[in-house]
Scaffold this motif. Structure first.
Motif, short mmCIF file in Angstrom:
data_model
loop_
_atom_site.label_atom_id
_atom_site.label_comp_id
_atom_site.label_asym_id
_atom_site.label_seq_id
_atom_site.Cartn_x
_atom_site.Cartn_y
_atom_site.Cartn_z
N LEU A 194 0.78 -1.10 0.04
CA LEU A 194 0.11 -0.08 0.00
C LEU A 194 0.77 1.27 -0.12
N ASP A 195 0.83 2.14 -0.84
CA ASP A 195 1.40 3.25 -1.06
C ASP A 195 0.32 4.46 -1.01
N VAL A 196 0.57 5.40 0.32
CA VAL A 196 -0.65 6.33 0.53
C VAL A 196 0.49 7.63 0.79
N SER A 197 1.64 7.60 0.08
CA SER A 197 2.67 8.55 0.20
C SER A 197 2.10 10.11 -0.31
N ILE A 233 4.26 -4.39 2.78
CA ILE A 233 4.86 -2.91 2.56
C ILE A 233 4.07 -1.77 2.64
N LEU A 234 4.35 -0.78 3.21
CA LEU A 234 3.63 0.50 3.43
C LEU A 234 4.43 1.46 3.55
N ASP A 235 4.10 2.34 2.32
CA ASP A 235 4.56 3.47 2.09
C ASP A 235 3.71 4.86 2.78
N LYS A 292 0.56 -2.62 15.63
CA LYS A 292 -0.27 -3.61 16.29
C LYS A 292 -1.05 -4.45 15.42
N GLY A 293 -1.55 -4.08 14.31
CA GLY A 293 -2.55 -4.81 13.48
C GLY A 293 -1.81 -5.10 12.15
N CYS A 294 -0.59 -5.04 12.00
CA CYS A 294 0.07 -5.44 10.72
C CYS A 294 1.40 -6.29 10.98
N PRO A 295 1.00 -7.47 11.62
CA PRO A 295 2.30 -8.23 12.34
C PRO A 295 3.25 -8.75 11.29
N LEU A 296 2.94 -8.73 9.67
CA LEU A 296 3.66 -9.20 8.68
C LEU A 296 4.56 -7.93 8.17
N LEU A 297 4.24 -6.95 8.52
CA LEU A 297 4.94 -5.81 7.80
C LEU A 297 6.46 -5.97 7.69
N GLU A 298 6.82 -5.84 6.65
CA GLU A 298 8.60 -6.24 6.20
C GLU A 298 9.11 -4.81 6.00
N GLU A 299 8.37 -3.98 5.19
CA GLU A 299 9.24 -2.44 5.11
C GLU A 299 7.98 -1.44 5.20
N TRP A 300 8.50 -0.31 5.90
CA TRP A 300 7.81 0.82 6.28
C TRP A 300 8.37 2.04 6.05
N ASN A 301 7.93 2.73 5.30
CA ASN A 301 8.39 4.42 4.92
C ASN A 301 7.75 5.39 5.70
N LEU A 302 8.41 5.80 6.59
CA LEU A 302 7.81 6.83 7.42
C LEU A 302 8.78 8.26 7.31
N CYS A 339 10.85 6.53 -3.17
CA CYS A 339 9.68 5.51 -3.20
C CYS A 339 10.01 4.14 -2.91
N ILE A 340 9.10 3.30 -2.60
CA ILE A 340 9.30 1.92 -2.52
C ILE A 340 9.07 1.23 -3.60
N LYS A 341 10.13 0.31 -4.20
CA LYS A 341 9.73 -0.17 -5.58
C LYS A 341 8.49 -1.26 -5.34
N PRO A 342 7.52 -1.09 -6.17
CA PRO A 342 6.40 -1.97 -6.15
C PRO A 342 6.55 -3.29 -6.50
#
Length: 363
Positions: free
Chosen positions: A219-222, A244-246, A263-273, A355-358
């Protein structure tokens, strides 16, 4: 001698356009065809004018063609798509990027002639509206990949038709579609795994719609364009499959959202903050405590990442391998050196990733 000197002044530039077109069509090498227009403006015009006809000539010769690109055919009008009614039955992938003169009628021809279509890119097709998208969606039920980026006339109504009819939909790009709030995603299929929504005006209920299918992995909501009092990304906390969350440049996102997501995304591997300035110590502590599968984290230029926040990341995030870190004014050099000392396996990179490569490229 006079005739000879006259002939010496003749060159290929004296050939009429139809002769140059014959030369263009006779080029077998793709590199040669792409370089044809670099000679001069006149040759570029011949290349642009004939590229579309060449595409359709290939379609006529190879009637089982599964992929066709009409990208940047700015002279293409609806009437030019009528051949798809005859030759498009096997077509699975169609690129119509920047075909600005194609309207809903042209898209209806695509829908009628290409029932097997699985992928379509309509980037910057400014003549396409919800009506055309509804026609396409109701006819092409096997659709999996759709690019609607910069389609200014598409709204949640067209998006709803797409998610309603196309139950195999896997990826969609709605970046820079200001008329989409996201509510059109509500009730989408679990197959929907990839959503790119950069610079959109998503509403909180729209974000909930995106994750409503339960299958979102990317999900890319940048650059989220929101000015709401309610925290806009709280709903992502229910995306249990998200990997993956951007959220780059989501300046309004606060600790409430970050805690819910962690808390709700236990499988998250990459996070762009990166540039998420409102994330403070409670948010960083939540990332460190709950994101145990996180491998890559972007915290570039986060104004409120302090020494205690970096310590929380250092003591948590056990699988972290890459940390993009620069421009965080509240961090001291001591805190950074302590992180490096205790987490030697983590590679700290100062180069900012825009940006994170999709998973899947729409092009």
């Amino acid at each position: 001698m006079g005739d000879l000197s006259k002939n010496e002044g003749t060159s290929i530039m004296h050939l009429p356009d139809d002769c140059l077109a014959v030369i263009f069509h006779g080029l077998d090498s793709r590199m040669d065809r792409n370089s044809f227009g670099l000679t001069c403006r006149r040759w570029l015009h011949v290349q642009d004018f004939n590229r579309r006809s060449l595409q359709f000539e290939l379609l006529r010769r190879f009637q089982h063609l599964e992929s066709l690109s009409l990208s940047n055919c700015t002279d293409l009008h609806d009437s030019g798509l009528t051949r798809l009614l005859i030759y498009g039955s096997y077509l699975q992938k169609l690129n119509m990027d920047c075909c600005s003169n194609v309207t809903d009628y042209g898209l209806s021809l695509v829908a009628s002639g290409c029932p097997s279509l699985m992928s379509i890119s309509l980037h910057r097709c400014l003549g396409i509206t919800d009506k055309g998208l509804e026609t396409l969606a109701s006819a092409c039920l096997s659709m999996k990949y759709v690019n609607l980026s910069n389609c200014s006339q598409i709204s949640d109504k067209g998006l709803k038709a797409l998610t309603h009819w196309c139950r195999q939909l896997q990826a969609i790009n709605i970046s820079n579609c200001e008329g989409i709030s996201g509510v059109g995603f509500e009730g989408c299929s679990k197959t929907l795994a990839y959503v790119e929504a950069e610079s959109c005006k998503l509403k909180p209920e729209g974000v909930l719609g995106i994750v409503s299918g339960g299958g979102i992995q990317y999900l890319d909501v940048s650059c989220l364009s929101l000015s709401l009092l309610k925290d806009p990304l709280f709903g992502i906390g229910f995306a249990s499959c998200l990997k993956i969350l951007d959220m780059r440049l989501c300046r309004t996102v606060s600790d409430t959202s970050v805690v819910a997501i962690a808390k709700g995304c236990p499988l998250l591997e990459e996070w762009n903050l990166a540039l998420c300035h409102e994330v403070r110590l409670p948010g960083w502590r939540a990332v460190g405590s709950y994101c145990q599968n996180l491998k890559t984290l972007h915290v570039n230029r986060c104004r409120n990442l302090c020494d205690d926040g970096l310590q929380a990341l250092r003591e948590g995030c056990k699988n972290l391998s890459i940390l993009y870190l620069n421009g965080c004014g509240r961090l001291t050099s001591v805190a950074i050196e302590l992180f490096k000392f205790h987490r030697t396996s983590v590679c700290i990179k100062e180069i900012e990733i825009l940006c994170i490569k999709p998973y899947w490229e729409f092009s």
